[in-house]
Design an enzyme around this catalytic site. Structure first.
Site, mmCIF file in Angstrom:
data_model
loop_
_atom_site.group_PDB
_atom_site.id
_atom_site.type_symbol
_atom_site.label_atom_id
_atom_site.label_comp_id
_atom_site.label_asym_id
_atom_site.label_seq_id
_atom_site.Cartn_x
_atom_site.Cartn_y
_atom_site.Cartn_z
ATOM 1 N N SER A 21 4.060 -1.134 3.707
ATOM 2 C CA SER A 21 4.271 -2.308 4.126
ATOM 3 C C SER A 21 4.483 -3.334 3.058
ATOM 4 C CB SER A 21 3.131 -2.897 5.124
ATOM 5 O OG SER A 21 2.711 -1.896 6.073
ATOM 6 N N SER A 48 0.596 6.810 2.408
ATOM 7 C CA SER A 48 1.466 7.755 3.100
ATOM 8 C C SER A 48 2.415 8.372 2.441
ATOM 9 C CB SER A 48 1.633 7.077 4.479
ATOM 10 O OG SER A 48 0.818 6.654 4.977
ATOM 11 N N GLN A 73 0.670 -1.376 0.019
ATOM 12 C CA GLN A 73 -0.041 0.059 0.075
ATOM 13 C C GLN A 73 1.022 1.145 0.049
ATOM 14 O OE1 GLN A 73 -1.989 1.580 3.597
ATOM 15 N NE2 GLN A 73 -3.735 1.069 2.641
ATOM 16 N N GLY A 74 0.636 2.006 -0.977
ATOM 17 C CA GLY A 74 1.386 3.298 -0.986
ATOM 18 C C GLY A 74 0.446 4.692 -0.889
ATOM 19 N N GLU A 113 -15.672 -4.232 4.428
ATOM 20 C CA GLU A 113 -15.137 -5.302 5.070
ATOM 21 C C GLU A 113 -16.035 -5.391 6.247
ATOM 22 O OE1 GLU A 113 -12.479 -7.412 5.737
ATOM 23 O OE2 GLU A 113 -12.458 -7.161 3.434
HETATM 24 C C1 LIG Z 1 3.535 -0.558 11.174
HETATM 25 C C2 LIG Z 1 2.916 0.765 10.267
HETATM 26 C C3 LIG Z 1 2.663 0.007 8.744
HETATM 27 C C4 LIG Z 1 2.223 1.053 8.161
HETATM 28 N N1 LIG Z 1 1.795 0.482 6.621
HETATM 29 C C5 LIG Z 1 1.458 1.568 5.768
HETATM 30 C C6 LIG Z 1 1.380 1.147 4.674
HETATM 31 O O1 LIG Z 1 1.400 0.124 4.087
HETATM 32 N N2 LIG Z 1 1.103 2.108 3.495
HETATM 33 C C7 LIG Z 1 1.005 3.525 4.020
HETATM 34 O O2 LIG Z 1 0.686 4.196 3.240
HETATM 35 N N3 LIG Z 1 0.878 3.910 5.330
HETATM 36 C C8 LIG Z 1 1.291 2.910 6.005
HETATM 37 N N4 LIG Z 1 1.554 3.332 7.554
HETATM 38 C C9 LIG Z 1 1.568 4.672 7.759
HETATM 39 C C10 LIG Z 1 0.340 5.388 8.598
HETATM 40 O O3 LIG Z 1 -0.912 4.948 8.117
HETATM 41 C C11 LIG Z 1 0.880 6.560 9.226
HETATM 42 O O4 LIG Z 1 1.943 6.623 9.845
HETATM 43 C C12 LIG Z 1 -0.315 7.279 10.180
HETATM 44 O O5 LIG Z 1 -1.480 7.600 9.303
HETATM 45 C C13 LIG Z 1 0.262 8.566 10.681
HETATM 46 O O6 LIG Z 1 0.847 9.354 9.861
HETATM 47 P P1 LIG Z 1 2.150 9.828 10.282
HETATM 48 O O7 LIG Z 1 3.159 8.778 10.652
HETATM 49 O O8 LIG Z 1 2.587 10.948 9.217
HETATM 50 O O9 LIG Z 1 2.022 10.639 11.685
HETATM 51 P P2 LIG Z 1 1.474 12.130 11.742
HETATM 52 O O10 LIG Z 1 0.264 12.543 11.008
HETATM 53 O O11 LIG Z 1 2.747 13.161 11.747
HETATM 54 O O12 LIG Z 1 1.087 12.334 13.290
HETATM 55 C C14 LIG Z 1 2.159 12.360 14.331
HETATM 56 C C15 LIG Z 1 1.396 12.808 15.758
HETATM 57 O O13 LIG Z 1 0.399 13.737 15.636
HETATM 58 C C16 LIG Z 1 -0.831 13.316 15.659
HETATM 59 N N5 LIG Z 1 -1.797 14.291 14.888
HETATM 60 C C17 LIG Z 1 -1.880 14.591 13.622
HETATM 61 N N6 LIG Z 1 -2.706 15.059 12.910
HETATM 62 C C18 LIG Z 1 -3.630 15.429 14.025
HETATM 63 C C19 LIG Z 1 -4.711 16.065 14.285
HETATM 64 N N7 LIG Z 1 -5.658 16.604 13.366
HETATM 65 N N8 LIG Z 1 -5.526 15.960 15.503
HETATM 66 C C20 LIG Z 1 -4.627 15.360 16.467
HETATM 67 N N9 LIG Z 1 -3.492 14.692 16.535
HETATM 68 C C21 LIG Z 1 -3.030 14.752 15.252
HETATM 69 C C22 LIG Z 1 -0.906 12.057 15.339
HETATM 70 O O14 LIG Z 1 -2.235 11.291 16.126
HETATM 71 C C23 LIG Z 1 0.331 11.498 15.890
HETATM 72 O O15 LIG Z 1 0.188 11.254 17.350
HETATM 73 C C24 LIG Z 1 2.166 2.314 8.503
HETATM 74 C C25 LIG Z 1 2.417 2.937 9.865
HETATM 75 C C26 LIG Z 1 2.964 1.854 10.638
HETATM 76 C C27 LIG Z 1 3.240 2.345 11.989
#
Ligand SMILES: Cc1cc2nc3c(=O)[nH]c(=O)nc-3n(C[C@H](O)[C@H](O)[C@H](O)COP(=O)(O)OP(=O)(O)OC[C@H]3O[C@@H](n4cnc5c(N)ncnc54)[C@H](O)[C@@H]3O)c2cc1C
Lengths: 300, 379
Positions: free
Chosen positions: B163, B131, B128-129, B246
């Site tokens: 992932s 993020s 999945q791409g 789902e």
């Molecule tokens: C194990 C794992 C597998 C993953 N696999 C995939 C994958 O296969 N494909 C893919 O596309 N993505 C994947 N992801 C990405 C995942 O979807 C993102 O990490 C997630 O959506 C959070 O985005 P970020 O990491 O940029 O954090 P950020 O969005 O930067 O968030 C950082 C912190 O700020 C908080 N925050 C941000 N915005 C707000 C708001 N509006 N209000 C309150 N708090 C806020 C968040 O809750 C978090 O605590 C994976 C992540 C993990 C950990």
């Protein structure tokens, strides 16, 4: 598997809800339990649901509504009995307080192995001046009156099971009402030029309240279904889980609701404290959060 | 309202139990954690066995290799496979639980015929791409560009946290096809063949020390327009249909897995306070399982309830609570990740549950706004 309210159950829920809204609104709840309230509930069939052919799930749905409306009185103890019935559970620690003593026609006394009855009028004493829950008057039973054994260990088990289920249902209704009160206030009250519900710190408290309530409700309905058909689960584990989560939901939602209401949350006028205090009272009924967690652990 | 499974359900359960009892002892040993080629082979082999025995795509349409079975049997499948300690979906996760359902709901007939049977047979692995480095919680702000050039989109940008990126045959790709409209309105959903020129995959190391996910660099990758699922610029809606398809069961295997962990931990728990906490966790998981049954009942009646929004929030918190407890129980046995059972590794792994697939904060926003109707935050 049809694990949701049937059409009949939706009608049952809506019926009791509108009856309570009409006859026992919060203004009357605040005046406390009395015989006329009991008679109205009796006439509505609340206490005779089982003999009238309804299942435990139906009874749970009705008690959930009683909890939402915070109807006071020994409603769980009176289920399936004649007259206003109270209960004294000798297995619970602390002072032996009898609730609603002045209203009682009968008193059930539980110990570890059996059920007895006692004549409530033989219990001397005056109600405490300052009960935790203003709608749950308590009187200390300094010495126990003569007891008449009426039920063995099996009967006791059945009574505890029904008590845990109906109390859990009542608590789920309370947790739901607390969520509604908080959400309504969060939409209405403005600070910094906007509704406080738009602030995440408030919104997330509310979100956790509704999640907690839905999880507890699912658990409680599952316990009701297992009581109706014990082949569908582990009854003691289901009941303990339900009572534990319902009690926790009501207490935690009570605290969150207080927070959401700010200073108003600490006033006598806002209903939140009445719910929270009842939730604490009910943690001493039919097993506490702690004892039920131990019971679940013992099944593992 | 009842919890009774039908006779047909119980027959299904009995057959599945028999099959699992025959099949599981015959499985080869699991490969090393970082040997991705071997892991892919092992996970897809299991998927193939499921397919051959008629246990793949239980809720998918029959014409594309699925079984079209009622949701109750999907629950039984999860219950029984977890109890029997059958393999988890592994590298098939994205294909079976995300990309596949999206194609079922939004794909053309040709896309369905091409991909769904392969996903079910374990012949096609997906990643999945979505993020990007600058777009996580605010996914709709994504910047990977796709410019139309005849029958192709020319795609340039960067994806992260992908992932199974290093072994995927196809990627679900969200791209910006119109930069001049509001952010949700200019996104399209593409199937990205991972062997196209211009794609570079760089593994990232997780807190587990392994490389579960990767960065994806896309440099003028030419993706055929026929790889688009849904209309151009309708990708945001396409992304969101998966959840309803789902029926809120996407995370159920995590839940059942956690119940198994409770059972494994129980014999090690001696301290009364720890036992009480374990009882608490078990009660929560039982309740979430009941909520799942409620969600499934409601959606199969065509009236999905609010519970589906709540599952992920609830179970991820409970799982972390259970993880905390297991470390307290293990004391210094917990100083080695693979020392005593899988508990320490699980504790680490479950740190991701409140982040991946929408952080708990974002889930709370969704519950607060969509379920409770609280006002949105000012932008
Ligand atoms: C194990 C794992 C597998 C993953 N696999 C995939 C994958 O296969 N494909 C893919 O596309 N993505 C994947 N992801 C990405 C995942 O979807 C993102 O990490 C997630 O959506 C959070 O985005 P970020 O990491 O940029 O954090 P950020 O969005 O930067 O968030 C950082 C912190 O700020 C908080 N925050 C941000 N915005 C707000 C708001 N509006 N209000 C309150 N708090 C806020 C968040 O809750 C978090 O605590 C994976 C992540 C993990 C950990």
């Amino acid at each position: 598997m049809n694990f949701d309210l049937s059409d009949d159950q939706v009608a049952l829920r809506d019926g009791i809800r509108s009856l309570l809204e009409g006859k026992i609104p919060m203004s009357r709840v605040r005046e406390g339990f009395d015989r006329s309230m009991f008679d109205e509930l009796t006439n509505a069939g609340v206490f005779s649901l089982r003999v009238d052919g309804f299942g435990w799930a139906d009874a749970a749905i009705v008690y959930e509504e009683l909890g939402r409306a915070l109807v006071p009185g020994p409603l769980v103890w009176s289920f399936g009995r004649d007259g206003i019935t109270g209960g004294l559970d000798l297995t619970v620690g602390g002072t032996r307080y009898v609730e609603h003593l002045d209203s009682l026609d009968a008193l059930l006394v539980l110990d570890h192995t059996s059920i007895s009855t006692a004549d409530p009028s033989s219990l001397a004493g005056s109600p405490a001046d300052w009960p935790l829950d203003p709608l749950t008057p308590v009187t200390e039973a300094a010495s126990l009156p003569a007891l008449t054994a009426v039920g063995d260990a099996d009967a006791l088990g059945a009574l505890r099971a029904q008590g845990a289920l109906l109390t859990a249902a009542y608590l789920v209704g309370m947790a739901d009402a607390l969520t509604d009160l908080s959400v309504a206030y969060a939409k209405d009250r403005e600070q910094f030029g906007r509704p406080i519900g738009s602030f995440q710190a408030v919104k997330h408290l509310c979100a956790d309240m509704v999640v907690r309530t839905e999880v507890a409700r699912a658990s409680m309905y599952a316990a009701a279904c297992v009581l109706d058909d014990p082949s569908t689960g582990d009854l003691s584990r289901a009941l303990s889980g339900a009572k534990l989560l319902a009690n926790e939901a009501a207490i935690t939602n009570g605290k969150s609701a207080t927070q959401v209401h700010g200073g108003m949350g600490f006033t006598w006028e806002v209903d939140v404290h009445l719910y929270l205090k009842r939730a604490w009272v009910l943690d001493t009924h039919f097993g506490s959060i702690d004892t039920h967690a131990d019971t679940v652990a013992a099944t593992l | 309202m009842d919890l009774q499974y039908s006779e047909a359900d119980e027959v299904f359960r009995g057959d599945l139990r028999t099959w699992l009892a025959d099949e599981l002892p015959a499985l080869p040993p699991q490969p090393a954690r970082d040997d991705w080629t071997a892991r892919r082979a092992w996970d897809t082999d299991w998927q193939r066995r499921l397919f051959d025995a008629g246990y793949a795509g239980l809720s998918w349409p029959e014409e594309y290799g699925g079984r079209d079975l009622p949701p109750s049997q999907q629950l039984i499948f999860l219950e029984e496979t977890t109890r029997a300690r059958a393999p988890y979906v592994g590298v098939n996760f994205v294909g079976l639980l995300h990309a596949g359902p999206t194609i079922v709901a939004e794909g053309t007939d040709e896309q369905k015929r091409e991909h769904l049977p392969k996903i079910l047979r374990g012949d096609e692995v997906w990643c999945q791409g979505f993020s990007e480095p600058g777009s996580g919680s605010d996914l709709a702000s994504l910047r990977t560009r796709a410019v139309r050039d005849g029958d192709h989109y020319v795609v340039t940008g960067q994806k992260i946290w992908c992932s199974f990126g290093q072994i995927g045959d196809f990627g679900e790709l969200l791209v910006r096809t119109d930069p001049d409209v509001k952010k949700h309105a200019g996104i399209s959903w593409l199937m990205l063949p991972m062997d196209l020129p211009g794609i570079e995959v760089r593994p990232l190391r997780t807190v587990l020390g392994s490389s579960e996910f990767a960065e994806l660099f896309l440099d003028e990758v030419r993706v055929p327009v026929s790889c688009r699922v849904g209309e151009e610029n309708d990708g945001w809606r396409v992304t969101n249909v998966t959840l309803s398809f789902e029926r809120g069961t996407a995370f159920v295997s995590e839940l059942v897995d956690a119940m198994r962990l409770v059972e494994d931990l129980a014999p090690l728990v001696k301290d009364p306070a720890h036992r009480r906490e374990l009882g608490h966790c078990a009660a929560e998981l039982d309740a979430q399982w009941a909520l799942t049954k409620r969600n499934v009942t409601q959606s199969s009646r065509g009236t999905p309830g609010r519970g589906a929004f709540m599952m992920k929030l609830a179970y991820s918190e409970t799982r972390q609570r259970l993880g905390e407890l297991s470390l307290r129980v293990l004391e210094r046995d917990g100083l080695v990740v693979d020392g005593k059972g899988e508990f320490v590794e699980e504790r680490l792994r479950t740190l991701a549950l409140t982040i991946a697939a929408g952080t708990s904060q974002i889930q709370r926003n969704i519950v607060g706004e969509r379920v409770l109707g609280l006002p949105k935050e000012p932008k």
